[in-house]
Design an enzyme around this catalytic site. Structure first.
Site, PDB file in Angstrom:
ATOM      1  N   GLU A  92     -10.358  44.908   0.257  1.00 44.69           N
ATOM      2  CA  GLU A  92     -10.015  43.646   0.607  1.00 44.69           C
ATOM      3  C   GLU A  92      -9.874  42.719  -0.593  1.00 44.69           C
ATOM      4  O   GLU A  92      -9.144  42.138  -1.284  1.00 44.69           O
ATOM      5  CB  GLU A  92     -10.444  42.836   1.938  1.00 44.69           C
ATOM      6  CG  GLU A  92     -10.187  43.113   3.081  1.00 44.69           C
ATOM      7  CD  GLU A  92      -8.451  43.343   3.135  1.00 44.69           C
ATOM      8  OE1 GLU A  92      -8.021  42.010   2.735  1.00 44.69           O
ATOM      9  OE2 GLU A  92      -8.038  44.165   3.589  1.00 44.69           O
ATOM     10  N   HIS A 123      -2.870  46.933  -1.701  1.00 48.81           N
ATOM     11  CA  HIS A 123      -3.613  47.932  -1.153  1.00 48.81           C
ATOM     12  C   HIS A 123      -2.750  49.283  -1.496  1.00 48.81           C
ATOM     13  O   HIS A 123      -3.652  50.267  -1.789  1.00 48.81           O
ATOM     14  CB  HIS A 123      -3.314  47.816   0.471  1.00 48.81           C
ATOM     15  CG  HIS A 123      -4.507  46.830   1.007  1.00 48.81           C
ATOM     16  ND1 HIS A 123      -5.794  46.893   0.546  1.00 48.81           N
ATOM     17  CD2 HIS A 123      -4.252  45.517   1.654  1.00 48.81           C
ATOM     18  CE1 HIS A 123      -6.394  45.994   1.418  1.00 48.81           C
ATOM     19  NE2 HIS A 123      -5.777  45.227   1.982  1.00 48.81           N
ATOM     20  N   HIS A 180      -0.572  41.151  -1.635  1.00 51.07           N
ATOM     21  CA  HIS A 180      -1.789  41.555  -1.373  1.00 51.07           C
ATOM     22  C   HIS A 180      -1.446  43.011  -0.691  1.00 51.07           C
ATOM     23  O   HIS A 180      -2.318  43.977  -0.799  1.00 51.07           O
ATOM     24  CB  HIS A 180      -2.471  40.692  -0.274  1.00 51.07           C
ATOM     25  CG  HIS A 180      -3.529  41.210   0.351  1.00 51.07           C
ATOM     26  ND1 HIS A 180      -4.917  40.905   0.019  1.00 51.07           N
ATOM     27  CD2 HIS A 180      -3.894  41.881   1.556  1.00 51.07           C
ATOM     28  CE1 HIS A 180      -5.795  41.448   0.554  1.00 51.07           C
ATOM     29  NE2 HIS A 180      -5.245  42.042   1.497  1.00 51.07           N
ATOM     30  N   GLU A 181      -0.493  43.001   0.304  1.00 59.26           N
ATOM     31  CA  GLU A 181      -0.214  44.151   0.931  1.00 59.26           C
ATOM     32  C   GLU A 181       0.260  45.304  -0.017  1.00 59.26           C
ATOM     33  O   GLU A 181      -0.323  46.519  -0.003  1.00 59.26           O
ATOM     34  CB  GLU A 181       0.799  44.003   1.910  1.00 59.26           C
ATOM     35  CG  GLU A 181       0.391  43.254   3.177  1.00 59.26           C
ATOM     36  CD  GLU A 181      -0.865  44.015   3.934  1.00 59.26           C
ATOM     37  OE1 GLU A 181      -0.951  45.065   4.110  1.00 59.26           O
ATOM     38  OE2 GLU A 181      -1.872  43.254   4.024  1.00 59.26           O
TER      39      GLU A 181
HETATM   40 ZN    ZN Z   1      -5.817  43.515   2.932  1.00 59.18          ZN
END
Ligand code: ZN
Length: 269
Positions: free
Chosen positions: A195, A138, A134-135
């Site tokens: 997100e 981004h 997830h990170e």
């Molecule tokens: Zn996030």
């Protein structure tokens, strides 16, 4: 004269527009890697000198292992989709920091920090892969740079291309969005759409790396449960969890497995 400036602004704006391979979207990014990465790398190094890194433990080795697998999965995906060399400017680095804060982040260019405080929620390697995926997503989708671009445009009232971080206003935005030195607690939250993108991209990368994407929904359930705890759940303040997110992850997990199958990955840990 105004008209010329407007045309110029539009022209520069268009030239700063590129398609992101991970989202397929044309995005406006006034801050190219060449501007952002050197500042990010310097701040990451500064952060490491001001915080206690954990080295040569099973946990720190796990962070590195997962990070390397996630980075390699992202590279394989990009190469397979016609973007070889897309990550050439990245200088991947993975560090575990002794800090009970529930947090993890990836700065532009692949500079990753996990706090020991998030490990109990991860509950092992696959959970770490969820957060890492997830990170990293981004960063790969340039979400930070897009947020900076939007704010910068609002502040100076124009669309601009290739902004130098020597510009005081731009550097101020960088610090606001990525935190500076030890003060990562100042990081502003991502938008809901960013997100959602990071969840989707992260899920695919983790699956290609051989980690079970079914674990993602479980991790966010634990994160949600933890948000009621007394300690400050920093990760939750920038990543509010909700039922929509958990439902999305459940629905997308089979798609992520199908994507992984294209890379010959059919069993997951
Ligand atoms: Zn996030």
């Amino acid at each position: 004269m105004k008209k010329i400036i407007l045309i110029l602004a539009i022209f520069i704006g268009v030239s700063a527009c590129k398609t992101n391979p991970f989202t397929g979207k044309k995005m406006l990014n006034a801050f190219p890697n060449s501007q952002i990465f050197p500042t990010a790398f310097a701040q990451y190094d500064q952060f490491l000198t001001e915080n206690k890194t954990v080295e040569n433990t099973a946990d720190s080795r796990m962070i590195t292992t997962v990070g390397q697998k996630i980075a390699s999965a992202a590279e394989r995906w990009l190469t397979a989709n016609g973007y070889p060399g897309y990550l050439n400017d990245y200088k991947w680095e993975y560090n575990l920091v002794q800090d009970e804060t529930v947090n993890a982040w990836c700065m532009p260019g692949g500079k990753i920090v996990f706090y020991t405080g998030i490990l109990p929620i991860c509950q092992g390697e696959t959970g770490v892969a969820v957060v890492m995926g997830h990170e990293v997503a981004h960063a790969l989708a340039d979400h930070g740079a897009q947020r900076m671009t939007a704010s910068y445009g609002q502040q100076i009232g124009a669309v601009v291309g290739n902004v130098a971080l020597k510009d005081e206003k731009a550097l101020g935005l960088f610090n606001q969005y990525y935190g500076v030195g030890s003060n990562v607690l100042g990081m502003l939250p991502f938008s809901r759409s960013h997100e959602t993108e990071a969840d989707k991209i992260g899920l695919q990368i983790m699956a290609i790396a051989g980690y079970n994407p079914d674990e993602a929904a479980e991790l966010w359930k634990r994160m949600k449960a933890n948000s009621g705890a007394s300690s400050t759940p920093e990760f939750m303040s920038t990543h509010p969890s909700n039922d929509t997110r958990i439902n999305n992850l459940t629905v997308w997990a089979p798609e992520a497995k199908a994507e992984a199958a294209k890379f010959g990955v059919t069993s997951f840990k």
